[in-house]
Design a protein around this motif. Structure first.
Motif, PDB file in Angstrom:
ATOM      1  N   THR A 161       0.834  -1.195   0.000  1.00 37.81           N
ATOM      2  CA  THR A 161       0.000   0.000   0.000  1.00 37.81           C
ATOM      3  C   THR A 161       0.875   1.253   0.000  1.00 37.81           C
ATOM      4  OG1 THR A 161      -1.579  -1.235   1.374  1.00 37.81           O
ATOM      5  CG2 THR A 161      -1.923   1.147   1.162  1.00 37.81           C
ATOM      6  N   ALA A 162       0.637   2.149  -0.922  1.00 33.74           N
ATOM      7  CA  ALA A 162       1.419   3.388  -1.011  1.00 33.74           C
ATOM      8  C   ALA A 162       0.741   4.501  -0.220  1.00 33.74           C
ATOM      9  CB  ALA A 162       1.568   3.815  -2.471  1.00 33.74           C
ATOM     10  N   LEU A 163       1.472   5.091   0.737  1.00 30.17           N
ATOM     11  CA  LEU A 163       0.975   6.279   1.425  1.00 30.17           C
ATOM     12  C   LEU A 163       1.222   7.466   0.497  1.00 30.17           C
ATOM     13  CD1 LEU A 163      -0.200   7.553   4.027  1.00 30.17           C
ATOM     14  CD2 LEU A 163       2.163   7.884   4.788  1.00 30.17           C
ATOM     15  N   VAL A 164       0.141   8.108   0.042  1.00 26.28           N
ATOM     16  CA  VAL A 164       0.285   9.133  -0.998  1.00 26.28           C
ATOM     17  C   VAL A 164      -0.010  10.548  -0.505  1.00 26.28           C
ATOM     18  CG1 VAL A 164      -0.186   7.519  -2.878  1.00 26.28           C
ATOM     19  CG2 VAL A 164      -2.087   8.728  -1.780  1.00 26.28           C
ATOM     20  N   GLY A 165      -0.381  10.698   0.757  1.00 25.93           N
ATOM     21  CA  GLY A 165      -0.666  12.029   1.276  1.00 25.93           C
ATOM     22  C   GLY A 165      -1.469  11.951   2.555  1.00 25.93           C
ATOM     23  N   GLY A 166      -2.057  13.099   2.936  1.00 23.44           N
ATOM     24  CA  GLY A 166      -2.872  13.106   4.144  1.00 23.44           C
ATOM     25  C   GLY A 166      -3.015  14.493   4.726  1.00 23.44           C
ATOM     26  N   HIS A 167      -3.466  14.536   5.965  1.00 22.57           N
ATOM     27  CA  HIS A 167      -3.669  15.796   6.668  1.00 22.57           C
ATOM     28  C   HIS A 167      -3.294  15.606   8.124  1.00 22.57           C
ATOM     29  CE1 HIS A 167      -5.463  19.763   7.409  1.00 22.57           C
ATOM     30  NE2 HIS A 167      -5.889  19.240   8.552  1.00 22.57           N
ATOM     31  N   SER A 168      -2.595  16.564   8.688  1.00 25.93           N
ATOM     32  CA  SER A 168      -2.205  16.493  10.099  1.00 25.93           C
ATOM     33  C   SER A 168      -2.584  17.793  10.790  1.00 25.93           C
ATOM     34  CB  SER A 168      -0.696  16.237  10.232  1.00 25.93           C
ATOM     35  OG  SER A 168       0.042  17.220   9.525  1.00 25.93           O
ATOM     36  N   SER A 169      -3.060  17.679  12.014  1.00 32.93           N
ATOM     37  CA  SER A 169      -3.500  18.867  12.741  1.00 32.93           C
ATOM     38  C   SER A 169      -3.298  18.675  14.231  1.00 32.93           C
ATOM     39  CB  SER A 169      -4.979  19.145  12.453  1.00 32.93           C
ATOM     40  OG  SER A 169      -5.772  18.062  12.915  1.00 32.93           O
ATOM     41  N   GLU A 170      -3.452  19.772  14.966  1.00 34.51           N
ATOM     42  CA  GLU A 170      -3.425  19.684  16.419  1.00 34.51           C
ATOM     43  C   GLU A 170      -4.761  19.135  16.908  1.00 34.51           C
ATOM     44  OE1 GLU A 170      -2.660  23.518  18.037  1.00 34.51           O
ATOM     45  OE2 GLU A 170      -0.729  23.764  17.034  1.00 34.51           O
ATOM     46  N   GLY A 171      -4.718  18.417  18.000  1.00 31.34           N
ATOM     47  CA  GLY A 171      -5.945  17.879  18.578  1.00 31.34           C
ATOM     48  C   GLY A 171      -5.779  17.680  20.065  1.00 31.34           C
ATOM     49  N   SER A 172      -6.883  17.498  20.755  1.00 30.06           N
ATOM     50  CA  SER A 172      -6.804  17.312  22.201  1.00 30.06           C
ATOM     51  C   SER A 172      -6.217  15.959  22.564  1.00 30.06           C
ATOM     52  CB  SER A 172      -8.198  17.454  22.826  1.00 30.06           C
ATOM     53  OG  SER A 172      -9.085  16.505  22.269  1.00 30.06           O
ATOM     54  N   GLU A 173      -6.344  14.980  21.652  1.00 28.27           N
ATOM     55  CA  GLU A 173      -5.819  13.639  21.889  1.00 28.27           C
ATOM     56  C   GLU A 173      -5.158  13.116  20.622  1.00 28.27           C
ATOM     57  OE1 GLU A 173      -8.457  11.139  24.767  1.00 28.27           O
ATOM     58  OE2 GLU A 173      -9.805  12.189  23.398  1.00 28.27           O
ATOM     59  N   LEU A 174      -4.257  12.173  20.799  1.00 29.97           N
ATOM     60  CA  LEU A 174      -3.593  11.541  19.673  1.00 29.97           C
ATOM     61  C   LEU A 174      -4.592  10.657  18.931  1.00 29.97           C
ATOM     62  CD1 LEU A 174      -0.669  11.309  18.494  1.00 29.97           C
ATOM     63  CD2 LEU A 174      -0.468   9.178  19.784  1.00 29.97           C
ATOM     64  N   SER A 175      -4.707  10.853  17.626  1.00 32.44           N
ATOM     65  CA  SER A 175      -5.594  10.012  16.824  1.00 32.44           C
ATOM     66  C   SER A 175      -4.993   9.836  15.436  1.00 32.44           C
ATOM     67  CB  SER A 175      -6.997  10.616  16.715  1.00 32.44           C
ATOM     68  OG  SER A 175      -6.984  11.804  15.952  1.00 32.44           O
ATOM     69  N   LEU A 176      -5.403   8.763  14.796  1.00 29.60           N
ATOM     70  CA  LEU A 176      -4.869   8.451  13.475  1.00 29.60           C
ATOM     71  C   LEU A 176      -5.889   7.634  12.700  1.00 29.60           C
ATOM     72  CD1 LEU A 176      -2.415   8.470  11.514  1.00 29.60           C
ATOM     73  CD2 LEU A 176      -1.672   6.338  12.597  1.00 29.60           C
ATOM     74  N   GLY A 177      -5.970   7.918  11.428  1.00 28.94           N
ATOM     75  CA  GLY A 177      -6.854   7.150  10.560  1.00 28.94           C
ATOM     76  C   GLY A 177      -6.362   7.192   9.132  1.00 28.94           C
ATOM     77  N   PHE A 178      -6.960   6.347   8.309  1.00 26.38           N
ATOM     78  CA  PHE A 178      -6.542   6.281   6.905  1.00 26.38           C
ATOM     79  C   PHE A 178      -7.751   6.091   5.997  1.00 26.38           C
ATOM     80  CE2 PHE A 178      -2.931   4.771   9.363  1.00 26.38           C
ATOM     81  CZ  PHE A 178      -1.900   5.536   8.835  1.00 26.38           C
ATOM     82  N   SER A 179      -7.716   6.791   4.886  1.00 19.04           N
ATOM     83  CA  SER A 179      -8.619   6.507   3.784  1.00 19.04           C
ATOM     84  C   SER A 179      -7.853   5.607   2.827  1.00 19.04           C
ATOM     85  CB  SER A 179      -9.033   7.800   3.080  1.00 19.04           C
ATOM     86  OG  SER A 179      -9.779   7.504   1.918  1.00 19.04           O
ATOM     87  N   ILE A 180      -8.379   4.414   2.594  1.00 16.45           N
ATOM     88  CA  ILE A 180      -7.675   3.419   1.782  1.00 16.45           C
ATOM     89  C   ILE A 180      -8.396   3.231   0.453  1.00 16.45           C
ATOM     90  CG2 ILE A 180      -6.750   1.078   1.702  1.00 16.45           C
ATOM     91  CD1 ILE A 180      -5.610   2.504   4.033  1.00 16.45           C
ATOM     92  N   ASN A 181      -7.633   3.199  -0.623  1.00 20.20           N
ATOM     93  CA  ASN A 181      -8.148   2.832  -1.938  1.00 20.20           C
ATOM     94  C   ASN A 181      -7.649   1.445  -2.295  1.00 20.20           C
ATOM     95  OD1 ASN A 181      -9.461   5.275  -2.366  1.00 20.20           O
ATOM     96  ND2 ASN A 181      -7.653   6.216  -3.290  1.00 20.20           N
ATOM     97  N   GLY A 182      -8.553   0.606  -2.766  1.00 24.45           N
ATOM     98  CA  GLY A 182      -8.176  -0.733  -3.192  1.00 24.45           C
ATOM     99  C   GLY A 182      -8.625  -0.996  -4.620  1.00 24.45           C
ATOM    100  N   LEU A 183      -8.155  -2.078  -5.183  1.00 29.14           N
ATOM    101  CA  LEU A 183      -8.487  -2.451  -6.559  1.00 29.14           C
ATOM    102  C   LEU A 183      -9.016  -3.886  -6.584  1.00 29.14           C
ATOM    103  CD1 LEU A 183      -5.261  -1.078  -8.286  1.00 29.14           C
ATOM    104  CD2 LEU A 183      -7.525   0.014  -8.267  1.00 29.14           C
ATOM    105  N   ILE A 184      -9.998  -4.122  -7.448  1.00 25.31           N
ATOM    106  CA  ILE A 184     -10.551  -5.468  -7.563  1.00 25.31           C
ATOM    107  C   ILE A 184     -11.221  -5.660  -8.911  1.00 25.31           C
ATOM    108  CG2 ILE A 184     -12.806  -4.881  -6.583  1.00 25.31           C
ATOM    109  CD1 ILE A 184     -12.760  -7.588  -5.146  1.00 25.31           C
ATOM    110  N   ASP A 185     -11.209  -6.887  -9.381  1.00 23.55           N
ATOM    111  CA  ASP A 185     -11.998  -7.274 -10.547  1.00 23.55           C
ATOM    112  C   ASP A 185     -13.465  -7.197 -10.131  1.00 23.55           C
ATOM    113  OD1 ASP A 185     -13.505  -8.763 -12.421  1.00 23.55           O
ATOM    114  OD2 ASP A 185     -11.793 -10.038 -12.898  1.00 23.55           O
ATOM    115  N   PRO A 186     -14.306  -6.465 -10.871  1.00 25.84           N
ATOM    116  CA  PRO A 186     -15.710  -6.307 -10.461  1.00 25.84           C
ATOM    117  C   PRO A 186     -16.469  -7.621 -10.353  1.00 25.84           C
ATOM    118  CG  PRO A 186     -15.357  -5.479 -12.695  1.00 25.84           C
ATOM    119  CD  PRO A 186     -14.012  -5.718 -12.098  1.00 25.84           C
ATOM    120  N   GLU A 187     -15.970  -8.661 -11.012  1.00 27.01           N
ATOM    121  CA  GLU A 187     -16.631  -9.959 -10.947  1.00 27.01           C
ATOM    122  C   GLU A 187     -16.252 -10.736  -9.682  1.00 27.01           C
ATOM    123  OE1 GLU A 187     -18.902 -10.824 -13.169  1.00 27.01           O
ATOM    124  OE2 GLU A 187     -18.547  -8.888 -14.149  1.00 27.01           O
ATOM    125  N   LYS A 188     -15.289 -10.218  -8.924  1.00 26.20           N
ATOM    126  CA  LYS A 188     -14.800 -10.957  -7.753  1.00 26.20           C
ATOM    127  C   LYS A 188     -15.052 -10.235  -6.436  1.00 26.20           C
ATOM    128  CE  LYS A 188     -11.150 -13.284 -10.383  1.00 26.20           C
ATOM    129  NZ  LYS A 188      -9.683 -13.527 -10.496  1.00 26.20           N
TER     130      LYS A 188
END
Length: 381
Positions: A161-188
């Motif tokens: 999986t290639a990390l291609v970018g993102g957004h970072s900001s200040e927050g009251s607590e440490l948090s992390l998440g990811f938007s993931i793109n995947g690929l698949i044959d539509p028949e599968k």
């Protein structure tokens, strides 16, 4: 005079008065900490460009030919290519830190975010990060951000999986998440709606992370219990997904925040089947039974418990010791899948050989009955 009380207001302080013993912190540190009194929102809450560029400069994300513009370019957005014959699968997950170690947290967050992609039968292509770091000294912010992303990149390297970018900001607590793109044959594409009567229901990981970490916050969990839960969360779902696909899985989902029952009900409704679930066959993390017995639950447990209306024999089942654990929210949980009955045993054996030692058959799909409830729990313990 009365109105002046509401119009003539004292200036808001922009610096906090710190009561720090002499010699405990440098002047520069005290200057930075005193600025916590008032922090801006909007784009004024972003992590500084200098910190961000230093962190990115030390990272080495996966390189893919179908990523045309990625993290190494200064452009405003990433650009990826969808190969001929493939379709794009998209998902996003984000949550607050569940452990104190930012590196381990990064690995868990990446595993959790990838779960939906693998559950659909897809292969991950790229990821965008969304991180929030508590305000503090610049070097501390930089270290937290780098450690989280390094942990995540280790998981992304294992899954291509290639990390291609993102957004970072200040927050009251440490948090992390990811938007993931995947690929698949539509028949599968593997959906939740494919369960068929007679299919065996398989679970690839043990349950219990919700109650165990709730207990950990109360200092009521043993070290080996948390170590076992962490090991489970750090185990990815990619190999399990491939194994399920090879053995003809008809439907699949990952078990996360809604708990085992919540995600199972999504499958029964979409597939128009009932399920007989064997409580005593459900794999559990060490310590989960003990913490549940003490009445220690995740804060999401009460909301998940509302789904008991989907259980046909709730009165009988609720008396069982293991009953609360089917509502326990999971972080980076395993896969829940239906597999043809004649392939289930071979699939479980293969999962065990791949390192999913807790994988088990926990139920069977039945024809849709006349009752509105779609799950019947057989007596456990």
């Amino acid at each position: 005079r009365f109105m002046r009380k509401y119009n003539s207001l004292p200036a808001m302080t922009t610096r906090a008065e710190l009561d720090v013993p002499a010699g405990l912190a440098s002047r520069e540190t005290l200057e930075e900490l005193s600025a916590v009194a008032m922090r801006c929102g909007g784009c004024g809450a972003k992590v500084g460009a200098t910190v961000l560029s230093r962190v990115i400069g030390r990272l080495a994300p996966v390189q893919r030919k179908d990523v045309l513009i990625g993290l190494d370019a200064p452009d405003d957005a990433a650009v990826t290519r969808t190969p001929r014959g493939k379709v794009l699968v998209q998902t996003i997950d984000s949550f607050r830190a569940i452990v104190d170690d930012p590196y381990v947290f990064g690995k868990i967050a990446a595993n959790h975010s990838l779960g939906d992609i693998f559950a659909m039968g897809a292969s991950p292509q790229s990821a965008l990060a969304v991180a929030a770091v508590p305000y503090g000294p610049e070097e501390k912010v930089e270290d937290l951000l780098e450690q989280m992303l390094r942990g995540a990149l280790e998981i992304f390297a294992e899954t291509g999986t290639a990390l291609v970018g993102g957004h970072s900001s200040e927050g009251s607590e440490l948090s992390l998440g990811f938007s993931i793109n995947g690929l698949i044959d539509p028949e599968k594409i593997l959906q939740k709606s494919g369960m068929r009567t007679g299919d065996r229901i398989l679970l690839t990981k043990a349950l219990g992370t919700g109650t165990l970490f709730a207990a950990d916050m109360r200092l009521a969990a043993k070290g080996r219990w948390i170590a076992g839960a962490l090991a489970s969360m750090l185990q990815g779902n990619q190999d399990a997904a491939a194994c399920l696909h090879e053995h003809g899985a008809t439907a699949c989902t990952d078990v996360t925040g809604f708990g085992l029952l919540g995600h199972l009900v999504e499958m029964t409704k979409a597939s128009t089947v009932d399920v007989e679930l064997e409580l005593d066959k459900i794999p559990l993390l060490e310590g989960a039974v003990e913490t549940i017995a003490k009445g220690i639950f995740s804060t999401l447990q009460p909301q998940n418990l509302r789904l008991r209306r989907a259980i046909a024999n709730v009165g009988e089942a609720s008396e069982r010791t293991l009953y609360p654990l089917i509502f326990d929210p999971q972080t980076a949980g395993g896969l829940l899948a239906s597999v043809p009955a004649n392939k289930a045993d071979h699939c479980i054996e293969a999962l065990h050989q791949l390192g999913y030692h807790c994988a088990a058959a926990i139920g069977v799909a039945q024809p849709r009955g006349k009752l509105p409830e779609s799950v019947y729990l057989t007596p456990g313990d």
